[in-house]
Write an enzyme that holds these catalytic residues in place. Structure first.
Site, short mmCIF file in Angstrom:
data_model
loop_
_atom_site.label_atom_id
_atom_site.label_comp_id
_atom_site.label_asym_id
_atom_site.label_seq_id
_atom_site.Cartn_x
_atom_site.Cartn_y
_atom_site.Cartn_z
N ALA A 149 -6.66 -5.26 -4.56
CA ALA A 149 -6.37 -6.44 -3.57
C ALA A 149 -5.20 -6.34 -3.01
O ALA A 149 -4.97 -6.35 -1.85
CB ALA A 149 -6.83 -7.70 -4.16
N TYR A 150 -3.95 -5.96 -3.68
CA TYR A 150 -2.58 -6.18 -3.36
C TYR A 150 -2.51 -4.84 -2.21
O TYR A 150 -1.98 -5.21 -1.30
CB TYR A 150 -1.39 -5.90 -4.25
CG TYR A 150 -0.16 -6.13 -4.05
CD1 TYR A 150 0.15 -7.20 -3.42
CD2 TYR A 150 0.63 -4.92 -4.36
CE1 TYR A 150 1.75 -7.28 -3.20
CE2 TYR A 150 1.88 -5.08 -3.99
CZ TYR A 150 2.59 -6.06 -3.35
OH TYR A 150 3.90 -6.03 -3.15
N ALA A 151 -2.84 -3.76 -2.69
CA ALA A 151 -2.64 -2.56 -1.65
C ALA A 151 -3.59 -2.65 -0.59
O ALA A 151 -3.01 -2.11 0.53
CB ALA A 151 -2.95 -1.34 -2.71
N LYS A 154 -1.35 -4.71 1.69
CA LYS A 154 -0.25 -4.05 2.23
C LYS A 154 -0.72 -2.88 3.30
O LYS A 154 -0.18 -2.68 4.07
CB LYS A 154 0.63 -3.70 1.33
CG LYS A 154 1.32 -4.87 0.50
CD LYS A 154 1.93 -5.61 1.23
CE LYS A 154 2.83 -6.54 0.54
NZ LYS A 154 3.82 -7.58 1.32
#
Length: 240
Positions: A149-151, A154
């Site tokens: 999710a974070y990648a 970003k």
């Protein structure tokens, strides 16, 4: 002439380092925080001891009304902004199969919508020849497990950056993204064993974790380098 910089997420490890480093270079500093009023006040004291001015703003980076009011307040106190650095973000780690959608939405709201909101405001508030610096992560290339999710969030930031840079044609406003590798901040170290931290520290040829000041130095150099525009700059000690 004194330059004025606004740091979003200034109470985080990297945000604080960027705020202090730019203050050392003579910038007046707008300090944004979400909820950590005490840390923000401490940062104000630290920076004002350097002989530069500060202005505080609080709010949710994904709330365009709060951000517009906050930026207007900072400008009223400091003057026209020449630099905006958006370090604000959240990281939630989980295998993709296990991540609940409420957490996914939270990650996207802060990291994608928040970046978009600040980008819109930067496009209209930055002085001519101003600089917007977004923040991504080297995980968009390294693709560590549990960072799905974070990648993904970003990666959206990285895509927005050159598009906005092209849209700023004629205004001399530059837009870039800094993508740190593993950096010794509370956000990164939280929940990681000493063994895992050591393993990650050996994953680049420099054989150490990045320090917040390493990232702050990169931010300053991108601000000063007038021919860097629309780029994602990976600051990770040489991780593949």
């Amino acid at each position: 002439m004194t330059k004025h910089a606004l740091i979003l997420g200034a109470t985080g490890g990297i945000g604080e380092a960027v705020a202090v480093y730019l203050a050392e270079k003579g910038f007046d500093i707008g300090i944004h925080f979400g909820s950590n009023q005490e840390k923000a006040n401490q940062l104000v004291n630290t920076i004002e001891e350097m002989g530069v001015k500060t202005a505080l703003m609080q709010g949710d980076v994904a709330n365009e009304v709060e951000m517009a009011k906050g930026i207007a307040s900072v400008e009223a106190q400091l003057g026209k902004l020449s630099v905006i650095v958006n370090t604000a973000g959240i990281m939630r780690l989980s295998p993709i199969a296990d991540l609940d959608m409420a957490t996914f939405d939270q990650v996207m709201r802060t990291n994608v919508r928040g970046t978009f909101v600040i980008a819109q405001l930067a496009a209209t508030h930055l002085a001519e020849a101003g600089v917007l610096i977004n923040f991504s992560t080297s995980v968009t290339r390294l693709q560590f497990v549990e960072y799905g999710a974070y990648a993904a969030a970003k990666a959206a930031v990285e895509t927005m950056t050159p598009i906005l840079a092209k849209e700023m044609r004629g205004k001399q406003i530059r837009v870039n993204t800094i993508a740190p590798g593993p950096t010794a901040t509370p956000l990164f170290l939280e929940g990681k064993s000493d063994a895992l931290v050591h393993q990650l520290s050996l994953a680049n040829p420099m054989e150490r974790l990045g320090e917040p000041k390493d990232i702050a130095e990169a931010v300053y150099h991108v601000i000063e380098a007038k021919w860097i525009n629309g780029q994602v700059v990976f600051v990770n000690g040489g991780m593949a």
